[in-house]
Design a protein around this motif. Structure first.
Motif, PDB file in Angstrom:
ATOM      1  N   GLY A   1      39.109  47.028  47.810  1.00 43.52           N
ATOM      2  CA  GLY A   1      39.039  47.686  46.505  1.00 43.52           C
ATOM      3  C   GLY A   1      37.836  48.587  46.371  1.00 43.52           C
ATOM      4  O   GLY A   1      37.936  49.710  45.862  1.00 43.52           O
TER       5      GLY A   1
ATOM      6  N   CYS B   1      48.281  48.925  45.634  1.00 46.30           N
ATOM      7  CA  CYS B   1      48.371  48.039  44.463  1.00 46.30           C
ATOM      8  C   CYS B   1      49.657  47.226  44.489  1.00 46.30           C
ATOM      9  O   CYS B   1      49.652  46.031  44.140  1.00 46.30           O
ATOM     10  N   TYR B   2      50.762  47.819  44.893  1.00 50.69           N
ATOM     11  CA  TYR B   2      52.022  47.082  44.960  1.00 50.69           C
ATOM     12  C   TYR B   2      51.944  45.967  46.003  1.00 50.69           C
ATOM     13  O   TYR B   2      52.429  44.857  45.770  1.00 50.69           O
TER      14      TYR B   2
ATOM     15  N   TRP C   1      49.580  43.147  44.448  1.00 52.26           N
ATOM     16  CA  TRP C   1      50.007  42.437  43.243  1.00 52.26           C
ATOM     17  C   TRP C   1      51.411  41.834  43.348  1.00 52.26           C
ATOM     18  O   TRP C   1      51.703  40.872  42.657  1.00 52.26           O
TER      19      TRP C   1
ATOM     20  N   TYR D   1      46.406  39.094  45.303  1.00 55.55           N
ATOM     21  CA  TYR D   1      45.519  39.145  44.139  1.00 55.55           C
ATOM     22  C   TYR D   1      45.061  37.758  43.708  1.00 55.55           C
ATOM     23  O   TYR D   1      44.022  37.625  43.054  1.00 55.55           O
TER      24      TYR D   1
ATOM     25  N   THR E   1      43.537  44.571  31.504  1.00 58.77           N
ATOM     26  CA  THR E   1      44.186  45.870  31.751  1.00 58.77           C
ATOM     27  C   THR E   1      43.626  46.968  30.860  1.00 58.77           C
ATOM     28  O   THR E   1      43.646  48.140  31.235  1.00 58.77           O
TER      29      THR E   1
END
Length: 808
Positions: free
Chosen positions: A331, A652-653, A656, A674, A705
């Motif tokens: 990240g 990200c997919y 997560w 995650y 978020t």
């Protein structure tokens, strides 16, 4: 305050000077333009003027032709001519006597601080712009020597530092400065210098001076070496000089990609690869031997997977949480890359669209481009090529603006453009279907042990499509016949971009959608990382083959068989999109193979030298030069939004949503990658109150978020504001330029109105004098603007012709 000028000059007409451009040497009419203004100041300035003597018809001392006094124009007084000589536009150049007088006055002011100079204020005269008179600053030759002696006396009263600074700033030759320095040395200093030739103090001084010079020379040499250590400095200058800014933009973009990959690799080496090297896994008992094919396939099985989610600590050490470190490092690496990419894009945007940019100004390129510090022959030849290529690009851009296409031609070009776009989109769709079908075929026929060569089939097919489809689109683009080569490159970039993005989107669906389900119970992360490595290797191999057959072989065929002197041009659009494609593969695979940025760095280094050698040997400069002032910005924008944004969505997919493998990797005991952060937060909550703030930070900053949305919104707002600020500044500059043009039109309008008014007045006076008078109508002076041309002749007056582009 002078009264308003109310006269218009009728300039005598010369038969051969009609239609000629204005000349800066015929300035005699300026005297009459300001006659009324000067009359009011003549009484006050009569006691201060210089001696202005009329020039003889055959007098020498000027390189320009002497204009004779026109009939009917009165001779001007000394004060009049002094005021004219003091105008700002007439004080550009200065004679040597004026320079000495000026610096004498400066020296006196520096030493006496407020006392009146002994010499009086001398006029800073320019080139002899008063063509009817000679401006004699020095009536006799010894006058300059007297001024020089006074300047020497004043210099002697200054300190050594002030004296050197004053001499350094004088616009005189080195010989004259050296003479002034020798004369201004005090007798005490001379005696010290003479006595020091044989004394011990002189030896120490010379030794100290030699040490200072040696250290200074060493520092200059080190700085020059550090400046020369910039990667490919001379190669980039040579490419820009011979092939222009368009081809240079490709190599600059390649250099930028090297920086991005280095920034991505550093945290991965520090926190992932370094940790695994510090806590190595136990070797597998069934380790396979290396055959050399692993360099292409990436299937190296020398170590077994990790057996736990934490590395075994040494005695007295702390456990290293590998899942959390892996996720956090990835990240941070992506975040650093994003910040560097956005900053580079904003900086490039400011450089390309900066306010007051001199793009298109040919005079600045002609008179201000040469670097007079260049002394080496090779560097001067390189700079000569660079200036010549720059002028070609500017002239080509100016010619494109001067030749607009007709309406019928535009309609015909639009129809051809639409047909070619349909064919190119059909080609892209066919490539996507072919990739999807072949990937499904590979999925249904798994590779058995010992047949690892079959793993190269899908990368081979994709690389063939990436190589052949751009050539097909380039052949179709030859039917469009774009007027602008810049537009042609942009269209080719868009088509190649569609092809790459569609193919990569199909592959991403194949990897995270189909492969994850087909490899249940196996290590699908290893397979995806190895697959991306194979794609990078095959992309590099096909880039070398394209350079060999597309440039070298084609040049040989063109010169040997076809007997043509034309070489192939460097395809900027296709080569740049290949770089973006390779960088996207790196960003997609870094989650599964942390050493992919190192492979990309090696690939880019080799690719630079291969492309540079092929460019200099096999390619020619573009037949239609064009100025690539915004290409770097366009390339970085394409790298940011379609490429990096797509890789970030893929990352990200995978973090997560996709379930990790259950037999390998640091996340094998978790449902998603995650959850490594969630498990770590739970451990911290049970650790005690001293680290209770860390779970709060994770819960409110990482998992929230709204905070992520806020940071993203701020980043987009900064980008948008930068773009809008630069766009607003450009609009203001355009408005100011338009206002300057309107001011010129206003001048023309007013002068034409004044001409018409005084023409009617002159006709009335002539009619009145014919009717009964002996009064003679006087010829009024003129109101001239800078840049107008007027020549005197004895044949009579003529009307001035104004040119709008000079007044604007």
């Amino acid at each position: 305050m002078a009264q308003p000028l109310a006269f218009i000059l009728d300039v005598p007409e010369t038969p051969g000077n009609q239609g000629q451009e204005p000349s800066p040497y015929d300035e005699s009419e300026v005297h009459d333009s300001f006659h009324q203004l000067i009359q009011e100041q003549s009484q006050r300035a009569a006691q201060e003027g210089l001696e202005l003597q009329p020039r003889e018809p055959g007098a020498s001392g000027s390189d320009h032709q002497t204009l004779r006094q026109p009939e009917g124009v009165p001779a001007h007084s000394t004060a009049t001519l002094r005021i004219l000589a003091s105008m700002p536009s007439r004080t550009i150049g200065r004679s040597r006597g004026a320079i000495i007088s000026q610096y004498y006055n400066r020296t006196v002011q520096l030493r006496r601080r407020g006392s009146r100079p002994l010499l009086g204020d001398m006029v800073r005269s320019a080139r002899p712009s008063l063509r009817l008179y000679d401006l004699e600053l020095d009536p006799m030759a010894r006058g300059e020597e007297e001024k020089q002696s006074l300047l020497v006396k004043e210099l002697q009263g200054l300190s050594v530092a002030q004296r050197d600074h004053m001499l350094r700033g004088m616009p005189l030759s080195l010989a004259e400065k050296r003479c002034l320095r020798e004369k201004s040395r005090t007798p005490r200093g001379r005696r010290r210098g003479q006595q020091g030739h044989g004394g011990g103090f002189s030896c120490c001084s010379r030794l100290r001076y030699a040490c200072i010079l040696a250290l200074h020379s060493l520092g200059v040499a080190l700085l020059s070496r550090l400046h020369a250590l910039m990667p490919w400095r001379y190669a980039l200058k040579r490419i820009g000089g011979q092939f222009g800014s368009s081809v240079l933009s490709y190599f600059l973009f390649l250099k930028t990609l090297l920086v991005f990959n280095a920034l991505l690799l550093l945290p991965l080496l520090a926190f992932i690869v370094g940790a695994q090297a510090a806590f190595p896994a136990a070797p597998s008992a069934t380790a396979s031997a290396c055959t050399g094919l692993e360099l292409l396939t990436g299937t190296v099985r020398s170590c077994r997977p990790l057996t736990g989610d934490q590395c075994t600590p040494r005695v007295g050490g702390l456990p290293y949480n590998m899942p959390l470190a892996y996720l956090f490092t990835m990240g941070v690496a992506f975040f650093i890359t994003c910040i560097a990419l956005v900053y580079s894009m904003a900086h490039s945007f400011g450089e390309s669209y900066r306010v007051g940019s001199a793009s298109g100004v040919h005079a600045i390129t002609v008179f201000c481009s040469w670097d007079y510090k260049v002394t080496q022959k090779r560097a001067s030849r390189l700079q000569h090529d660079s200036v010549r290529t720059r002028l070609k690009e500017l002239l080509a851009e100016w010619r494109l603006r001067q030749e607009p296409r007709s309406v019928c031609g535009k309609m015909r070009q639009a129809a051809v453009l639409g047909i070619v776009w349909l064919l190119c989109l059909g080609t892209v769709l066919g490539c996507a279907v072919a990739v999807h079908a072949f990937s499904e075929l590979m999925l249904q026929s798994p590779v058995v042990a010992g047949r690892e060569v079959a793993l190269l089939a899908l990368p081979l097919v994709v690389s063939l499509l990436n190589l052949g489809a751009p050539y097909l689109c380039r052949g179709l683009a030859a039917l469009e016949q774009h007027d602008s080569p810049v537009l042609e490159v942009y269209v080719a970039v868009c088509r190649n971009l569609f092809l790459k993005m569609v193919v990569l989107g199909t592959l991403c669906y194949h990897w995270l959608g189909r492969r994850v389900g087909a490899l249940q119970g196996q290590c699908w992360e290893d397979f995806v990382g190895q697959e991306l490595y194979r794609f990078m290797v095959m992309d590099f191999v096909f880039a070398l083959l394209d350079t060999l057959f597309g440039e070298l072989v084609w040049r040989a065929i063109s010169e040997k068989k076809l007997k043509r002197r034309r070489k192939p041009e460097f395809d900027i659009a296709r080569n740049v999109l290949e770089l973006i494609y390779g960088q996207t593969l790196t960003w997609l695979g870094v989650l599964f193979s942390p050493l992919l940025p190192a492979v990309q760095i090696i690939k880019l280094l080799l690719l630079f030298y291969v492309k540079k050698t092929s460019l200099l040997a096999n390619c020619q400069a573009p037949r239609r030069p064009w100025l690539a002032s915004h290409m770097s910005t366009v390339f970085l924008t394409l790298l940011c939004f379609p490429s990096f944004l797509g890789a970030a969505i893929f990352f990200c997919y995978a973090v997560w949503q996709v379930k990790p493998s259950s037999i390998c990797g640091p996340f094998r005991t978790l449902d998603t990658m995650y959850q490594a952060g969630t498990v770590w937060v739970r451990l911290l909550e049970r650790a005690g109150p001293r680290v209770s703030w860390l779970p709060w930070v994770h819960r409110n900053l990482v998992e929230n978020t709204f905070f992520i949305f806020l940071v993203s919104a701020l980043l987009l707002a900064v980008i948008y504001l930068n773009i809008q600020v630069v766009r607003g500044q450009r609009k203001v500059i355009c408005l100011l330029k338009e206002q300057i043009s309107n001011e010129g039109e206003d001048k023309i309008f007013l002068i034409n109105k004044l001409h018409s008014v005084y023409e009617r007045k002159e006709r009335k006076e002539k009619a009145r004098s014919r009717a009964g008078g002996t009064e003679e109508a006087a010829t009024p002076p003129a109101l001239l603007t800078e840049g107008r041309d007027a020549r005197w002749d004895g044949n009579g007056p003529r009307r001035l012709t104004l040119q709008p582009e000079l007044l604007a």
